[in-house]
Design a protein around this motif. Sequence first.
Motif, PDB file in Angstrom:
ATOM      1  N   SER A 217       0.865  -1.242   0.076  1.00 36.34           N
ATOM      2  CA  SER A 217      -0.007  -0.020   0.034  1.00 36.34           C
ATOM      3  C   SER A 217       0.725   1.205  -0.065  1.00 36.34           C
ATOM      4  N   GLU A 218       0.041   2.237  -0.252  1.00 37.20           N
ATOM      5  CA  GLU A 218       0.896   3.866  -0.415  1.00 37.20           C
ATOM      6  C   GLU A 218       0.351   4.488   0.766  1.00 37.20           C
ATOM      7  N   LYS A 219      -0.513   3.715   1.880  1.00 36.96           N
ATOM      8  CA  LYS A 219      -0.741   4.533   2.764  1.00 36.96           C
ATOM      9  C   LYS A 219       0.169   4.495   4.000  1.00 36.96           C
ATOM     10  N   ILE A 220      -0.247   5.328   5.118  1.00 37.71           N
ATOM     11  CA  ILE A 220       0.770   5.423   6.146  1.00 37.71           C
ATOM     12  C   ILE A 220       0.096   4.352   7.220  1.00 37.71           C
ATOM     13  N   TYR A 221       0.843   3.777   7.662  1.00 39.54           N
ATOM     14  CA  TYR A 221       0.522   2.631   8.686  1.00 39.54           C
ATOM     15  C   TYR A 221       1.004   2.817  10.096  1.00 39.54           C
ATOM     16  N   HIS A 222       0.523   2.506  11.067  1.00 37.57           N
ATOM     17  CA  HIS A 222       1.131   2.826  12.362  1.00 37.57           C
ATOM     18  C   HIS A 222       1.168   1.289  13.062  1.00 37.57           C
ATOM     19  N   CYS A 223       2.212   0.814  14.111  1.00 35.19           N
ATOM     20  CA  CYS A 223       2.534  -0.419  14.371  1.00 35.19           C
ATOM     21  C   CYS A 223       1.423  -0.722  15.313  1.00 35.19           C
ATOM     22  N   PRO A 224       0.719  -1.785  15.343  1.00 35.47           N
ATOM     23  CA  PRO A 224      -0.505  -2.150  16.079  1.00 35.47           C
ATOM     24  C   PRO A 224      -0.055  -2.157  17.460  1.00 35.47           C
ATOM     25  N   SER A 225       1.309  -2.200  17.848  1.00 37.74           N
ATOM     26  CA  SER A 225       1.713  -2.608  19.408  1.00 37.74           C
ATOM     27  C   SER A 225       2.054  -1.106  19.800  1.00 37.74           C
ATOM     28  N   CYS A 226       2.823  -0.482  19.150  1.00 41.35           N
ATOM     29  CA  CYS A 226       3.554   0.637  19.913  1.00 41.35           C
ATOM     30  C   CYS A 226       2.881   1.912  19.382  1.00 41.35           C
TER      31      CYS A 226
END
Length: 236
Positions: A217-226
């Motif tokens: 993807s081209e989206k911005i992802y955040h870590c599910p944990s931190c």
Amino acid sequence: MNEDLKKLIRLQSIDSEIIRNKAELAEIPARLKRTEVVLEGARSKETAFRERLERAKKERRSREQDLDEALARIKTLKDRVSEVKTNVEYKARLKEIETAETNARNLEDLILETMERVEQVEKGRTEVEAALEEANQAWEQTKARVEESARQLESRNSVLMEERNSQVASIQPDLYETYKNLMREKNGLAVACIRDSVCQGCNMSTPPQFFNELRASEKIYHCPSCNRILFHETES
Ligand SMILES: [Zn+2]
């Protein structure tokens, strides 16, 4: 790759270096202090040496003075032998001279002892002076090195700050806000690399599907944990 993410990665890299540089700058007083402590130690040893030597010399001078006085007294006593009138007085005067001469010999022994003491103390001079010289040189070298390194770190940080400002100006304000909050909450690391589905910010694994999506993807992802912003390691 997402353009915003690229900018955030660069911003994180700038900020990380600024943080490292500041930490190094903050270490400088302690580095100087350690060398200064060694120098102060060498200085006080040298002062103690001089004091010890001065005491020994003073003691020697004082005994020499005592001897001069004793010899002068013997001379006076001898000069006045002719003035005595009776045999009893004469014997008493001789006894007095004998005592004064014994005293003078004792003083001569004492002077020898004090001279030896001065020599003994003098033997420590080379070591004490060499240690002081060495500590002085170490201090001067450390100071010059540390000052130079401080200059470099400061000038590097001002270059980084300029780059940072222009970088920030090009990032969308709400995204920068998110970044700032993460920087504050996550110990100076807002943007982390993800390697083999493991977040390098918190070392936690992410689900395989999440990892696949992130890579595609081209989206911005955040870590599910931190919750840190993630980028795939090939993008660094
Ligand atoms: Zn994480």
